[in-house]
Scaffold this active site. Structure first.
Site, mmCIF file in Angstrom:
data_model
loop_
_atom_site.group_PDB
_atom_site.id
_atom_site.type_symbol
_atom_site.label_atom_id
_atom_site.label_comp_id
_atom_site.label_asym_id
_atom_site.label_seq_id
_atom_site.Cartn_x
_atom_site.Cartn_y
_atom_site.Cartn_z
ATOM 1 N N GLU A 108 0.810 -1.226 0.000
ATOM 2 C CA GLU A 108 0.000 0.000 0.000
ATOM 3 C C GLU A 108 0.843 1.277 0.000
ATOM 4 O OE1 GLU A 108 -2.901 -0.198 3.139
ATOM 5 O OE2 GLU A 108 -4.171 -1.572 2.005
ATOM 6 N N GLU B 60 -6.493 -7.818 -1.291
ATOM 7 C CA GLU B 60 -7.187 -7.670 -0.006
ATOM 8 C C GLU B 60 -8.602 -7.186 -0.269
ATOM 9 O OE1 GLU B 60 -5.328 -5.282 3.037
ATOM 10 O OE2 GLU B 60 -3.303 -5.914 2.468
#
Length: 753
Positions: A383, A456
């Site tokens: 991320e 995710e």
């Protein structure tokens, strides 16, 4: 004779740093066995800054003349972090990364007799070392938390093997590179023998390579003309290569398993051996309650078995760091695919920090390049923002080290620069409007499709405790179903990896205020929530029948005391519900709501219930019998009691045979069951635990049953019989017996000669 010895026992442990502690300090030190967690923390509501300190480990090594005639080194499989190793006060090794292995050559500083080995490490979140420098949504537990082995070598060793295969779907070619390390000059030629064994341990081929002078590597190639056995998710065939080295007064050998398989992400999905496989994956943290990362081989193996065999996933992502070799070995054996990534979370540091991250890429790939289960290298900090120069380097390095695997880089931003081979995206759009997943091309912003994987979803968007109310659990289940269905619907999406496998401890910046993220489909003790059955039910019933109603079957648990909707997670073809009054009705998987799932749930609501008397307000509340069918054959039956009563305490251990002095553990689950053998979801009790002297409970010896369940791990020490007694306020005392077996030569002494 070269050998290695497990060196996990009889370490001393002190808080703080002291390279050469005084005798009085050592007398106050705690004797510990590895794997070891420097700071055990409570299950929740703890001060995580207790971890952010310095720690020291000490080992007294006795050396004979024979020992000093060889070269001795320590191999650390994992120590967190910023480790420094000293022998008799002299620095011999440094390693900053807490997730990859390193060696410490001891010999130059060893002396005859007693030697003090000091290992200094730190739990301080040093911003100069990945993954630190920013906020992190997980805890990094300091300690020597994986195995340490002591190696004796002659003047040279085979440090590593690299096995790469080509053309596996036709006539496989197997290339083997042996990387050599010299401790002292070797005169004369060096002979290497490369042996190839099939999955049945039969010698298939042997090649000799002669080096007239020292070289850092040697190679050979095997050609499998016929009968190659491929590695796949259902038939994980494993070959082995062994390389033996001989030179003047020098012997060594090294072996590695590998699998023949072709793995490729394409724009139309993921293909294993040219067959499309829909990825149904899960993210795993390697932490455990109380003891952090410090769990040994068996616990690692059993996590892999739970992921593949019990809950039906075909891929695991090692979020957000390389994980135990024992875990990866078991993934190889089970046919469980792996996406492995470097350590980090959102933050990118300065140039020196980035160089350490590149070192981590190298260490991860060189450690794990022979695992057939690994199909993707994660070479981007999870991320993190785009960084062209940094990520061009990580991708280039990964491709140089291992051109046989693709790279991915997990991001959470759209229109991110695409440097990898697979666009890997954390997609948390569900709950923000009507979408379940974003369109891949809307995410990438590219003019053409590229290989794409959702890495995710769910997780923090709807945190759920195992003890949450039934309505919340239903919503949790439905969210997982919706994303899974959306993933199956789009052929450009290779699959989806849910966040996450277990609840986990975290920093104060995250979680539910008690330093726990309740993002898992299981709790931290690996006890399943209803959502775990979403994934288990996608397996074929021939592997494991699933019939799991998402209900506690109690009037008044839901708003307005209504039993609908009744969601049944199942891989059965139809479900029959019987009432005590004689009524019976069949219900079928809801393919209208979930048209793309292999096994949609049965959803009973007012539209398909009709006048079937399921128990609305004002009617009698009855027992419920549910049967699952494949064709006309009943394969599973459940009885849900209208009036449940505590009937028994079910105590089970994953294994009752343990290995002595190896950090071996067994998970023990304790469940309060009703008269039909089903969990009592609101049952509470206080348990006290008692063990024999050679068995230790990891965590407190007084614990509560919460939501009908308690779980714990026990760790084995001295050999012999052992017991665990469980004293309950409600039920009779329960006792489990264990057999702790002594170490064997095969377990501890591996002859390399």
């Amino acid at each position: 004779m070269p050998c290695k010895t497990l060196l996990n026992n009889h370490w001393l442990f002190l808080e703080g740093h002291a390279i050469s502690p005084s005798s009085s300090d050592l007398s106050q030190a705690q004797q510990v066995d590895l794997p070891h967690n420097a700071v055990d923390i409570p299950l929740n509501y703890f001060d995580e800054t207790r971890l952010h300190r310095d720690f020291s480990y000490y080992y007294t090594l006795e050396c004979s003349e024979a020992d000093l005639s060889q070269f001795m080194l320590l191999h650390f499989a994992g120590a967190l972090s910023n480790a420094k190793v000293y022998v008799n006060g002299q620095l011999v090794a440094e390693h900053t990364d807490g997730y990859t292995p390193f060696d410490a050559l001891l010999t130059p500083q060893l002396k005859l007799g007693t030697n003090l080995i000091s290992v200094l490490l730190s739990g301080v979140e040093n911003p100069a070392i990945p993954p630190f420098g920013g906020a992190i949504d997980y805890l990094c537990f300091p300690g020597i938390y994986r195995d340490v082995t002591l190696h004796h070598h002659d003047a040279a060793r085979i440090k590593n093997l690299k096995v790469q295969s080509q053309n596996v779907l036709a006539q496989p070619l197997i290339n083997v590179d042996a990387y050599l390390q010299q401790f002292a000059p070797i005169s004369g030629p060096i002979e290497l023998v490369f042996d190839l064994y099939d999955p049945a341990a039969k010698l298939l081929a042997s090649q000799h390579v002669r080096l007239e002078q020292w070289a850092d590597s040697a190679s050979c190639q095997f050609n499998l003309a016929e009968g190659a056995q491929l590695w796949d998710c259902d038939n994980p065939h494993l070959y082995q290569v062994q390389v033996s080295l001989s030179a003047q007064d020098c012997l060594d050998s090294c072996q590695s398993r590998f699998g023949l398989r072709e793995a490729e992400f394409r724009t139309e999905g993921f293909f294993l051996n040219n067959q499309r496989v829909e990825i149904i994956g899960v993210n795993r943290h390697q932490s455990y309650p109380y003891v952090g990362y410090a769990m040994g081989k068996r616990a690692q193996q059993l996590d892999a078995e739970l992921i593949k065999n019990e809950q039906g996933f075909n891929l695991v992502r090692t979020s957000h760091y390389p994980q135990s070799p024992d875990f990866l070995d078991r993934c190889d054996e089970l046919g469980l695919l792996v996406f492995e990534e470097i350590a980090g979370w959102q933050h990118i540091g300065d140039e020196a920090w980035q160089q350490k991250s590149l070192d981590n890429v190298r260490a991860m790939i060189q450690r794990d390049w022979n695992h057939p289960s690994i199909i993707l290298w994660g070479v981007r900090i999870n991320e993190s923002p785009d960084n062209h120069e940094f990520y061009a380097k990580t991708n280039r390095l990964a491709r140089q080290l291992d051109p046989t695997r693709q790279t991915g880089g997990v991001r959470c931003i759209q229109d991110s620069e695409f440097l990898e081979d697979v666009y890997t995206m954390n997609d948390f759009v569900l709950g923000d409007g009507s979408k379940n997943l974003r369109s891949p091309q809307n995410v990438t912003g590219l003019a053409k499709p590229v290989p794409y994987l959702v890495t995710e979803y769910a997780g923090h968007m709807f945190p759920t405790k195992r003890t949450d109310c039934e309505s919340w659990q239903i919503e949790h289940v439905m969210r997982h179903l919706k994303v899974l269905d959306a993933s199956h619907a789009n052929p450009n999406i290779s699959g989806a990896i849910t966040w996450c496998l277990f609840d986990y401890n975290t920093h104060r910046d995250f979680g539910s205020g008690d330093k726990v993220c309740y993002h898992g489909i299981n709790d931290a003790f690996r006890m399943p929530k209803f959502a775990a059955s979403v994934y288990a039910s996608q397996q074929p019933a021939s592997k494991h029948v699933v019939l799991k109603p998402v209900t506690y079957w109690t009037r008044g648990e839901r708003p307005e005391a209504k039993p609908l909707p009744l969601v049944i997670l199942t891989n059965c073809q139809r479900v029959e519900i019987f009432m005590p009054t004689g009524e019976c009705k069949s219900f079928f998987p809801d393919r209208a709501m979930f048209p793309n799932l292999p096994n949609p749930p049965v959803v009973i609501d007012e539209w398909n219930l009709g006048d079937f008397p399921l128990g609305d307000w004002g009617y009698a509340w009855n027992d419920l019998r549910i049967r699952g069918y494949i064709g006309e054959q009943m394969v599973e039956e459940l009885w849900l009691a209208a009036s449940t009563l505590p009937s028994r305490l079910l105590v089970e251990a994953q294994t009752q045979t343990l290995l002595a002095k190896q950090g071996d553990v067994s998970r023990v689950t304790i469940q309060a069951l009703d008269q039909n053998g089903l969990l009592l979801p609101y049952f509470k009790d206080v348990l006290s635990l008692e063990t024999s002297a050679n068995l230790q409970v990891l965590g407190p010896k007084v614990l509560s049953i919460d939501g009908g369940v308690a779980a714990l791990w026990v760790r084995a020490y001295e050999e012999g019989e052992a017991f665990l007694k469980i004293h309950s306020q409600t039920f009779a005392e329960q006792q489990l017996m264990f057999q702790i077996t002594s170490e064997t030569t095969e377990q501890l002494e591996v002859n390399h000669g």
